[in-house]
Design an enzyme around this catalytic site. Sequence first.
Site, PDB file in Angstrom:
ATOM      1  N   SER A  12       0.590  -1.454  -0.524  1.00 29.92           N
ATOM      2  CA  SER A  12      -0.006   0.090  -0.244  1.00 29.92           C
ATOM      3  C   SER A  12       0.690   1.441   0.018  1.00 29.92           C
ATOM      4  O   SER A  12       2.365   1.185   0.138  1.00 29.92           O
ATOM      5  CB  SER A  12      -0.972  -0.353   1.079  1.00 29.92           C
ATOM      6  OG  SER A  12      -1.554   1.169   1.856  1.00 29.92           O
ATOM      7  N   TYR A  25      -2.327  -0.537  10.313  1.00 35.65           N
ATOM      8  CA  TYR A  25      -2.237  -0.790   9.688  1.00 35.65           C
ATOM      9  C   TYR A  25      -1.100  -0.376   8.156  1.00 35.65           C
ATOM     10  O   TYR A  25      -0.327  -0.968   7.230  1.00 35.65           O
ATOM     11  CB  TYR A  25      -3.387  -0.731   8.318  1.00 35.65           C
ATOM     12  CG  TYR A  25      -3.420  -0.566   6.957  1.00 35.65           C
ATOM     13  CD1 TYR A  25      -4.441  -1.980   6.243  1.00 35.65           C
ATOM     14  CD2 TYR A  25      -3.673   0.090   5.954  1.00 35.65           C
ATOM     15  CE1 TYR A  25      -4.544  -2.347   5.044  1.00 35.65           C
ATOM     16  CE2 TYR A  25      -3.370   0.069   4.114  1.00 35.65           C
ATOM     17  CZ  TYR A  25      -3.780  -1.121   4.164  1.00 35.65           C
ATOM     18  OH  TYR A  25      -4.094  -1.221   2.369  1.00 35.65           O
TER      19      TYR A  25
END
Length: 340
Positions: A232, A245
């Site tokens: 990501s 995350y």
Amino acid sequence: MKPKDTDRISRRQAVGGMITGIAATTVTGSVPLQQPTAPGSGRAPAQAAKQDPTTQYPRPPFPPQQQPWPGLAGKMKPRPDHGETSYQGAGKLKGRKALVTGGDSGIGRAAAIAFAREGADVAINYLPFEEPDAQEVVLLIRAAGRKAVAIPGDIRDEAFCKQLVATAVAELGGLDILVNNAARQQQRKSILELSTEDFDATFKTNVYAMFWITRAAMPHLSAGASIINTASVQAYDPSENLLDYAQTKASNVAFTKSLAKQLAPKGIRVNAVAPGPFWTPLQPSGGQPPDKIPTFGADTPLGRPGQPAELAAVYVLLASQESSYATGQVYGASGGGGDP
């Protein structure tokens, strides 16, 4: 281990006469199918026409919306485009066997559809309450004339991860492509709101599962195989409300680069994709604050979030022989900023 942070999701009527209640079954062959509808305004056409990327897909503002975790693509407005009607294959993965985690929706779904249309048989993993989305993917793989293997289960459980790989290998007759894509993202404004249970669940889903599944897959991978991990933009430009995350996505990048060096002598390539803001069920099911959904992706240089279909060809490239000299690489796609 069963998730503790989920609500029971009512089943919806599937598109095009799809059947509800599919279990961990294998389906083969090609059948006539009315494919799920892609997004309305701004949907990319099937032909490769030149387009303005700023207006090619829906732009904010989007309708306010929330779903219980982990969310369903079929309940999003506008519905994400996974390439259902636009992706056209060219036989780049003919005869390959692929396992995709999180293959029911989002980027995993786009990869699964593209792999099938490129000639691969595909197994997808997903959580049981994501069944309605998974059913659509199964029928799309079948419509491409390829074998589809549906394997629901929670990858936060090590024993299930081992069984997932074993089932995929047995049903597909081997394994050539592994896509570690499933992820958990739940925003928290402060570290004081981030519980140990939340932290553990995110790491189990995004880090431990990648390790467990890849390790279980190794005995079945041979020279020419490809492992693709979904990282990501958060690994490089972390948001203040995605503390856990972002850490897992940085770990995914390091895992990719380290394993690539380890497996290069065996002829097995390992790469990652680092998406920016993409329109997937992660976002309205707790991944973003509710008040941010209407403007999601508006702050990118392209002025909109990415659609899963826009990454399908990237996963195909990394899985195919066309990227035979690429390993340990991270492909960034964030609409103009924040990535490697």
